[in-house]
Design an enzyme around this catalytic site. Sequence first.
Site, PDB file in Angstrom:
ATOM      1  N   HIS A   1      54.292  12.198 -21.666  1.00 48.46           N
ATOM      2  CA  HIS A   1      55.459  12.025 -20.798  1.00 48.46           C
ATOM      3  C   HIS A   1      56.081  13.344 -20.337  1.00 48.46           C
ATOM      4  O   HIS A   1      57.006  13.335 -19.521  1.00 48.46           O
ATOM      5  CB  HIS A   1      56.512  11.155 -21.492  1.00 48.46           C
ATOM      6  CG  HIS A   1      57.252  10.255 -20.556  1.00 48.46           C
ATOM      7  ND1 HIS A   1      57.997   9.181 -20.970  1.00 48.46           N
ATOM      8  CD2 HIS A   1      57.373  10.250 -19.204  1.00 48.46           C
ATOM      9  CE1 HIS A   1      58.539   8.573 -19.940  1.00 48.46           C
ATOM     10  NE2 HIS A   1      58.175   9.207 -18.847  1.00 48.46           N
TER      11      HIS A   1
ATOM     12  N   ASP B   1      61.423   3.544 -22.081  1.00 44.79           N
ATOM     13  CA  ASP B   1      60.798   4.364 -23.109  1.00 44.79           C
ATOM     14  C   ASP B   1      61.332   3.961 -24.478  1.00 44.79           C
ATOM     15  O   ASP B   1      62.507   3.596 -24.607  1.00 44.79           O
ATOM     16  CB  ASP B   1      61.148   5.834 -22.842  1.00 44.79           C
ATOM     17  CG  ASP B   1      60.206   6.825 -23.493  1.00 44.79           C
ATOM     18  OD1 ASP B   1      59.703   6.544 -24.597  1.00 44.79           O
ATOM     19  OD2 ASP B   1      59.997   7.907 -22.914  1.00 44.79           O
TER      20      ASP B   1
ATOM     21  N   HIS C   1      61.596   6.209 -26.664  1.00 41.47           N
ATOM     22  CA  HIS C   1      62.233   7.457 -27.087  1.00 41.47           C
ATOM     23  C   HIS C   1      63.207   7.935 -26.013  1.00 41.47           C
ATOM     24  O   HIS C   1      63.121   7.520 -24.863  1.00 41.47           O
ATOM     25  CB  HIS C   1      61.170   8.522 -27.334  1.00 41.47           C
ATOM     26  CG  HIS C   1      60.097   8.084 -28.285  1.00 41.47           C
ATOM     27  ND1 HIS C   1      58.984   7.373 -27.859  1.00 41.47           N
ATOM     28  CD2 HIS C   1      59.973   8.230 -29.624  1.00 41.47           C
ATOM     29  CE1 HIS C   1      58.211   7.110 -28.911  1.00 41.47           C
ATOM     30  NE2 HIS C   1      58.790   7.607 -29.990  1.00 41.47           N
TER      31      HIS C   1
ATOM     32  N   ASP D   1      63.560  11.273 -25.257  1.00 42.94           N
ATOM     33  CA  ASP D   1      62.938  12.425 -24.595  1.00 42.94           C
ATOM     34  C   ASP D   1      63.970  13.431 -24.102  1.00 42.94           C
ATOM     35  O   ASP D   1      63.810  14.043 -23.042  1.00 42.94           O
ATOM     36  CB  ASP D   1      62.057  11.965 -23.420  1.00 42.94           C
ATOM     37  CG  ASP D   1      60.796  11.255 -23.886  1.00 42.94           C
ATOM     38  OD1 ASP D   1      60.571  11.194 -25.107  1.00 42.94           O
ATOM     39  OD2 ASP D   1      60.051  10.744 -23.024  1.00 42.94           O
TER      40      ASP D   1
ATOM     41  N   HIS E   1      56.655  16.679 -24.733  1.00 45.49           N
ATOM     42  CA  HIS E   1      56.839  15.306 -24.255  1.00 45.49           C
ATOM     43  C   HIS E   1      58.145  14.700 -24.765  1.00 45.49           C
ATOM     44  O   HIS E   1      58.524  13.621 -24.313  1.00 45.49           O
ATOM     45  CB  HIS E   1      55.638  14.427 -24.611  1.00 45.49           C
ATOM     46  CG  HIS E   1      55.530  14.001 -26.040  1.00 45.49           C
ATOM     47  ND1 HIS E   1      54.866  12.854 -26.421  1.00 45.49           N
ATOM     48  CD2 HIS E   1      55.976  14.572 -27.187  1.00 45.49           C
ATOM     49  CE1 HIS E   1      54.912  12.733 -27.742  1.00 45.49           C
ATOM     50  NE2 HIS E   1      55.569  13.758 -28.218  1.00 45.49           N
TER      51      HIS E   1
ATOM     52  N   ASP F   1      57.085   4.633 -19.863  1.00 51.61           N
ATOM     53  CA  ASP F   1      56.273   5.061 -20.998  1.00 51.61           C
ATOM     54  C   ASP F   1      55.749   3.808 -21.686  1.00 51.61           C
ATOM     55  O   ASP F   1      56.528   2.938 -22.080  1.00 51.61           O
ATOM     56  CB  ASP F   1      57.145   5.884 -21.959  1.00 51.61           C
ATOM     57  CG  ASP F   1      56.350   6.533 -23.070  1.00 51.61           C
ATOM     58  OD1 ASP F   1      55.444   5.879 -23.618  1.00 51.61           O
ATOM     59  OD2 ASP F   1      56.664   7.682 -23.421  1.00 51.61           O
TER      60      ASP F   1
ATOM     61  N   ASP G   1      54.808   3.245 -24.528  1.00 56.50           N
ATOM     62  CA  ASP G   1      55.298   2.966 -25.877  1.00 56.50           C
ATOM     63  C   ASP G   1      56.617   2.206 -25.880  1.00 56.50           C
ATOM     64  O   ASP G   1      57.101   1.788 -26.933  1.00 56.50           O
ATOM     65  CB  ASP G   1      55.364   4.220 -26.737  1.00 56.50           C
ATOM     66  CG  ASP G   1      56.417   5.235 -26.311  1.00 56.50           C
ATOM     67  OD1 ASP G   1      57.428   4.856 -25.705  1.00 56.50           O
ATOM     68  OD2 ASP G   1      56.224   6.428 -26.613  1.00 56.50           O
TER      69      ASP G   1
ATOM     70  N   GLU H   1      51.634   7.996 -21.234  1.00 59.79           N
ATOM     71  CA  GLU H   1      51.334   7.890 -22.670  1.00 59.79           C
ATOM     72  C   GLU H   1      50.232   6.878 -23.006  1.00 59.79           C
ATOM     73  O   GLU H   1      50.198   6.364 -24.123  1.00 59.79           O
ATOM     74  CB  GLU H   1      52.607   7.598 -23.480  1.00 59.79           C
ATOM     75  CG  GLU H   1      53.666   8.693 -23.414  1.00 59.79           C
ATOM     76  CD  GLU H   1      53.391   9.895 -24.317  1.00 59.79           C
ATOM     77  OE1 GLU H   1      52.501   9.797 -25.181  1.00 59.79           O
ATOM     78  OE2 GLU H   1      54.071  10.926 -24.152  1.00 59.79           O
TER      79      GLU H   1
END
Length: 304
Positions: free
Chosen positions: A95, A121, A123, A125, A138, A225, A227, A270
Site C-alpha cells: 500500500h 483498510d 490498518h 497507515d 506501507h 487494501d 486486507d 496488498e
Amino acid sequence: MKKHKTLALIGAEVGEGASDSGCKLGAQALRDRGLAAHLAEPHRDARWVDMVRARPEDQPQARLDSVEEFSVKLASVVRRQLQQGAMPVVVGGDHSCAAGTWSAVADAWRDKGDIGLIWIDAHLDAHTPESSDSLAPHGMPVAALLGHGSPGLTSLYGWKGKIKPGNLVIIGARSYEPAERALLESLGVRVMYMPEVDRRGFGACFTEALALVRQRTVAWGLSFDLDALDPADAPGTGTPVEAGIALVEALQALRGHAADPACVAVEVTEYNPLHDVDGRTAESAFALLSAFARVELREQALAA
C-alpha cells in the site's frame, strides 16, 4: 449509451514497503489471470498500460529510499493516463504505492480544486518514520498524503498536503498503533473503525464516506487494501487481520461508482499470491474492481 473512460491498468510492482515482499508479485499475477479482459465491457475498454517496478532492497532505510523512487515513477504514469482522459486503475503491490497514485491525482486536479479519497483498510497507515518501529513504508501513505512524514513521500511535485483531512475517510480499521490514531484524531480525519462498520453495515458507512469526500472536492477516488476484507474472503494478503468486511457487503456498496464523472481513479493493493488459497483473494480483487467499474447498473440507478 455513451462510451466511458478507458480503464488504464497500472501494475504497482512494489513489495519493498512491507515486511513480506510477496505483494510485489500481485499485479503480474492478476494480469496473468486476465484482469483486463474481466473488466472490459461493451461501453468501456480496459487495458494494461504499464508495470512499474521498485528497486529491490532489504534494509529498512534502503527500502524507504526505494519506495520514494518508485513513488515518483508511479506518479508519472498515473498522471499521464489522467492527462489522456483515462481512469487509472492501480493494482498493487503493497500500500505504499498510494503515495504515488494519489499525489499524481491531486496534482492533476490542483488548479481546479481539492480531491477526496475513500481509504478502505484494516490498518490506518498513518505512521511517520519517527513513529514507526519497523520503518515499513506501507504503514505511512496516509500520513504522507496528509503532509506528514518523509519528504520523499510527502512532497512529490514539490508540495505537501495532497489530501486535506476533511476530504479523507478511512473505513474498516482494526489494527493500528496509538501514534497513528493520535495523528488522525489531531487532524480531524473521519475514521470508521470496524466496530462501527459492524454496527451500521458497510453500505451505510460507504454512503456516508462518499458524501463526505464529494462535499468540498472536484474529484474523488478509492483506495482499497484487500486486507480490509475478512480473511475468509481474502487470505492472500501480507498482513491479514481477522473479523473484517464481508466481500458480499463490499460488492453491494461499491457497485457502479466508477461511472460517476467525479470518480477519477481507483486502487487495489496488498494482493500477495504467495499466501492465496485456491485463488480466493484474486477472485475477490476481480469482483471488487468489476463491481466498482460496472457501467450499466450505475447508470440505471442514476436514471431511476
